[in-house]
Design an enzyme around this catalytic site. Structure first.
Site, mmCIF file in Angstrom:
data_model
loop_
_atom_site.group_PDB
_atom_site.id
_atom_site.type_symbol
_atom_site.label_atom_id
_atom_site.label_comp_id
_atom_site.label_asym_id
_atom_site.label_seq_id
_atom_site.Cartn_x
_atom_site.Cartn_y
_atom_site.Cartn_z
ATOM 1 N N TYR A 240 0.825 -1.207 0.000
ATOM 2 C CA TYR A 240 0.000 0.000 0.000
ATOM 3 C C TYR A 240 0.858 1.255 0.000
ATOM 4 O O TYR A 240 2.079 1.184 0.219
ATOM 5 C CB TYR A 240 -0.955 0.011 1.205
ATOM 6 C CG TYR A 240 -0.307 0.368 2.528
ATOM 7 C CD1 TYR A 240 0.499 -0.539 3.211
ATOM 8 C CD2 TYR A 240 -0.488 1.634 3.095
ATOM 9 C CE1 TYR A 240 1.085 -0.202 4.420
ATOM 10 C CE2 TYR A 240 0.096 1.975 4.312
ATOM 11 C CZ TYR A 240 0.885 1.053 4.962
ATOM 12 O OH TYR A 240 1.481 1.393 6.150
ATOM 13 N N ARG B 16 7.823 3.699 -4.965
ATOM 14 C CA ARG B 16 7.955 2.807 -3.804
ATOM 15 C C ARG B 16 6.914 1.690 -3.861
ATOM 16 O O ARG B 16 7.203 0.543 -3.495
ATOM 17 C CB ARG B 16 7.830 3.595 -2.493
ATOM 18 C CG ARG B 16 8.126 2.735 -1.259
ATOM 19 C CD ARG B 16 8.200 3.545 0.013
ATOM 20 N NE ARG B 16 6.916 4.150 0.340
ATOM 21 C CZ ARG B 16 6.702 4.960 1.375
ATOM 22 N NH1 ARG B 16 7.698 5.273 2.193
ATOM 23 N NH2 ARG B 16 5.518 5.470 1.595
ATOM 24 N N ARG C 207 -8.012 -20.430 -1.002
ATOM 25 C CA ARG C 207 -6.979 -20.241 0.016
ATOM 26 C C ARG C 207 -5.914 -21.341 -0.009
ATOM 27 O O ARG C 207 -6.226 -22.513 0.155
ATOM 28 C CB ARG C 207 -7.605 -20.160 1.413
ATOM 29 C CG ARG C 207 -6.573 -19.782 2.470
ATOM 30 C CD ARG C 207 -7.174 -19.667 3.859
ATOM 31 N NE ARG C 207 -6.143 -19.274 4.816
ATOM 32 C CZ ARG C 207 -5.249 -20.109 5.335
ATOM 33 N NH1 ARG C 207 -5.270 -21.382 5.007
ATOM 34 N NH2 ARG C 207 -4.337 -19.675 6.180
ATOM 35 N N HIS D 296 -1.390 -21.205 0.745
ATOM 36 C CA HIS D 296 -0.276 -20.269 0.955
ATOM 37 C C HIS D 296 0.469 -19.954 -0.339
ATOM 38 O O HIS D 296 0.745 -18.805 -0.644
ATOM 39 C CB HIS D 296 0.699 -20.817 1.999
ATOM 40 C CG HIS D 296 0.159 -20.764 3.394
ATOM 41 N ND1 HIS D 296 -0.953 -21.470 3.781
ATOM 42 C CD2 HIS D 296 0.545 -20.082 4.484
ATOM 43 C CE1 HIS D 296 -1.221 -21.228 5.047
ATOM 44 N NE2 HIS D 296 -0.317 -20.380 5.507
ATOM 45 N N LYS E 160 6.430 -1.908 1.967
ATOM 46 C CA LYS E 160 5.242 -1.292 2.582
ATOM 47 C C LYS E 160 4.073 -2.264 2.448
ATOM 48 O O LYS E 160 3.174 -2.092 1.613
ATOM 49 C CB LYS E 160 4.952 0.070 1.951
ATOM 50 C CG LYS E 160 4.086 0.950 2.849
ATOM 51 C CD LYS E 160 4.201 2.400 2.461
ATOM 52 C CE LYS E 160 3.204 3.289 3.162
ATOM 53 N NZ LYS E 160 3.299 3.351 4.618
ATOM 54 N N GLU F 150 12.260 2.397 14.145
ATOM 55 C CA GLU F 150 11.315 3.424 13.689
ATOM 56 C C GLU F 150 10.062 3.319 14.537
ATOM 57 O O GLU F 150 9.976 2.486 15.455
ATOM 58 C CB GLU F 150 10.986 3.237 12.204
ATOM 59 C CG GLU F 150 10.314 1.915 11.897
ATOM 60 C CD GLU F 150 9.939 1.722 10.425
ATOM 61 O OE1 GLU F 150 9.808 2.711 9.698
ATOM 62 O OE2 GLU F 150 9.765 0.552 10.026
ATOM 63 N N LEU G 298 11.001 1.220 7.070
ATOM 64 C CA LEU G 298 10.433 1.718 5.823
ATOM 65 C C LEU G 298 11.155 3.028 5.496
ATOM 66 O O LEU G 298 11.240 3.915 6.358
ATOM 67 C CB LEU G 298 8.926 1.988 5.974
ATOM 68 C CG LEU G 298 8.299 2.474 4.669
ATOM 69 C CD1 LEU G 298 8.093 1.304 3.712
ATOM 70 C CD2 LEU G 298 7.001 3.205 4.909
HETATM 71 N N1 PDD Z 1 2.850 5.150 7.401
HETATM 72 N N2 PDD Z 1 7.491 3.782 8.909
HETATM 73 C C1 PDD Z 1 6.332 3.087 8.908
HETATM 74 C C2 PDD Z 1 6.291 1.754 9.576
HETATM 75 C C3 PDD Z 1 5.189 3.622 8.272
HETATM 76 O O1 PDD Z 1 4.047 2.929 8.270
HETATM 77 C C4 PDD Z 1 5.262 4.905 7.671
HETATM 78 C C5 PDD Z 1 4.095 5.532 6.981
HETATM 79 C C6 PDD Z 1 6.497 5.589 7.715
HETATM 80 C C7 PDD Z 1 6.679 6.936 7.054
HETATM 81 O O2 PDD Z 1 6.587 6.843 5.655
HETATM 82 P P1 PDD Z 1 6.138 8.079 4.744
HETATM 83 O O3 PDD Z 1 7.043 9.209 5.097
HETATM 84 O O4 PDD Z 1 6.350 7.593 3.362
HETATM 85 O O5 PDD Z 1 4.685 8.375 5.060
HETATM 86 C C8 PDD Z 1 7.585 4.988 8.325
HETATM 87 C C9 PDD Z 1 1.669 5.574 6.695
HETATM 88 C C10 PDD Z 1 1.467 7.055 6.722
HETATM 89 C C11 PDD Z 1 0.476 4.798 7.189
HETATM 90 O O6 PDD Z 1 0.640 3.598 7.352
HETATM 91 O O7 PDD Z 1 -0.608 5.360 7.356
#
Ligand code: PDD
Length: 283
Positions: free
Chosen positions: A33, A52, A98, A100, A146, A179, A203
């Site tokens: 996403y 990305r 379903r 895996h 992501k 993070e 991320l």
């Molecule tokens: N989240 N780290 C994680 C685990 C994240 O889920 C996100 C973003 C970031 C920051 O990424 P960016 O600068 O590209 O938004 C770092 C989004 C906003 C969400 O899941 O809603």
């Protein structure tokens, strides 16, 4: 949430929108996403977000949908009259009984939604720090993807909410901060800013990437290296970044107050750099 969603080739009323119960996103969280800012009707950093997404899909061996994703993100925002807000896209591997292992013949399922978000208080709120708590890093070793598979992240964020905190920082067994549950983590010390390097452990946030460039242009020293929780607690300041949090200063980590609890001048400067960047992009 806005009223119209893009679902597999069509714009449909949110109330009527449907996905198949054997979609692998539903059964396995098998998808990727993006969340992108809409600033005055424009996509902020649209190209890096789309790049990305393509990278995440490639890493997951999901074929990229043959669509103009940038255009669709914009159209979804427009159809929902979102001038300032976010647009969300998720691409899942598709529908299959379903199992895996996945057939290589699936058509990815694409859903896009958009909703308004008032960025003004977020951007103005940078004068006050927020609290983060810490939680053990229990995620997999491909946090650079992501993925919509976010169980550890949602549990961490919920833990933060229940502790009256804004965010939870993941801390490894070695004591390093990777993070936040949905944000990148930064500390500031004597005018130098430190954040975890882009690796499989985090991320690589789009705001993170934008900000590194803005800071370098502004002559702020940036070190991309792991930092420990101990180091963070002794720092002058800290902050988190994301598409929705922008630059949000941190005043407390667990029970420790950073400095005197006010927002460090370097962090204030960085917040203003990002604020100027958004408003310039919105003009
Ligand atoms: N989240 N780290 C994680 C685990 C994240 O889920 C996100 C973003 C970031 C920051 O990424 P960016 O600068 O590209 O938004 C770092 C989004 C906003 C969400 O899941 O809603």
């Amino acid at each position: 949430m806005g009223k119209t969603a893009y679902v597999n080739g069509q714009f449909v009323d949110m109330q009527a929108a449907q996905v198949n119960i054997e979609d692998r996103g539903y059964q396995f969280a098998d998808g990727a996403y993006e969340v992108c800012t809409v600033a005055n009707g424009r996509l902020l950093d649209g190209d890096p977000h789309v790049r990305r997404l393509h990278r995440s899909l490639a890493e997951l061996k999901i074929p990229a949908p043959d669509l103009d994703i940038r255009e669709l993100l914009l159209e979804t925002a427009q159809r929902n009259q979102v001038d300032w807000g976010i647009v969300y896209i998720q691409v899942t591997r598709g529908v299959a009984p379903r199992n895996h292992a996945f057939p290589d013949t699936l058509t990815p399922a694409v859903v896009i939604t958009s909703r308004p978000l008032d960025y003004q208080p977020v951007l103005a709120g940078a004068s006050q720090g927020k609290k983060v708590i810490t939680t053990p890093e229990i995620r997999w070793r491909r946090c650079d993807i992501k993925s919509i598979s976010l169980l550890p992240n949602i549990l961490a964020k919920q833990q933060a909410r229940e502790a009256g905190a804004f965010e939870a920082w993941f801390v490894t067994d070695e004591g390093e901060v990777t993070e936040g549950s949905s944000t990148n983590a930064w500390i500031s010390n004597a005018g130098t800013v430190v954040t975890h390097p882009a690796s499989h452990a985090i991320l690589n946030g789009i705001v993170r990437q934008t900000l590194i460039e803005l800071m370098e242009n502004a002559g702020i020293r940036v070190e991309q290296r792991p930092f420990t929780l101990e180091e963070a607690k002794w720092a002058d300041g800290a902050f988190v970044t994301s598409t929705t949090a922008c630059v949000t200063p941190v005043s407390h980590i667990d029970d420790t107050t950073l400095g005197d609890g006010s927002v460090d001048t370097t962090v204030q400067h960085i917040a203003s750099l990002y604020r100027d960047y958004i408003y310039a992009a919105a003009e």
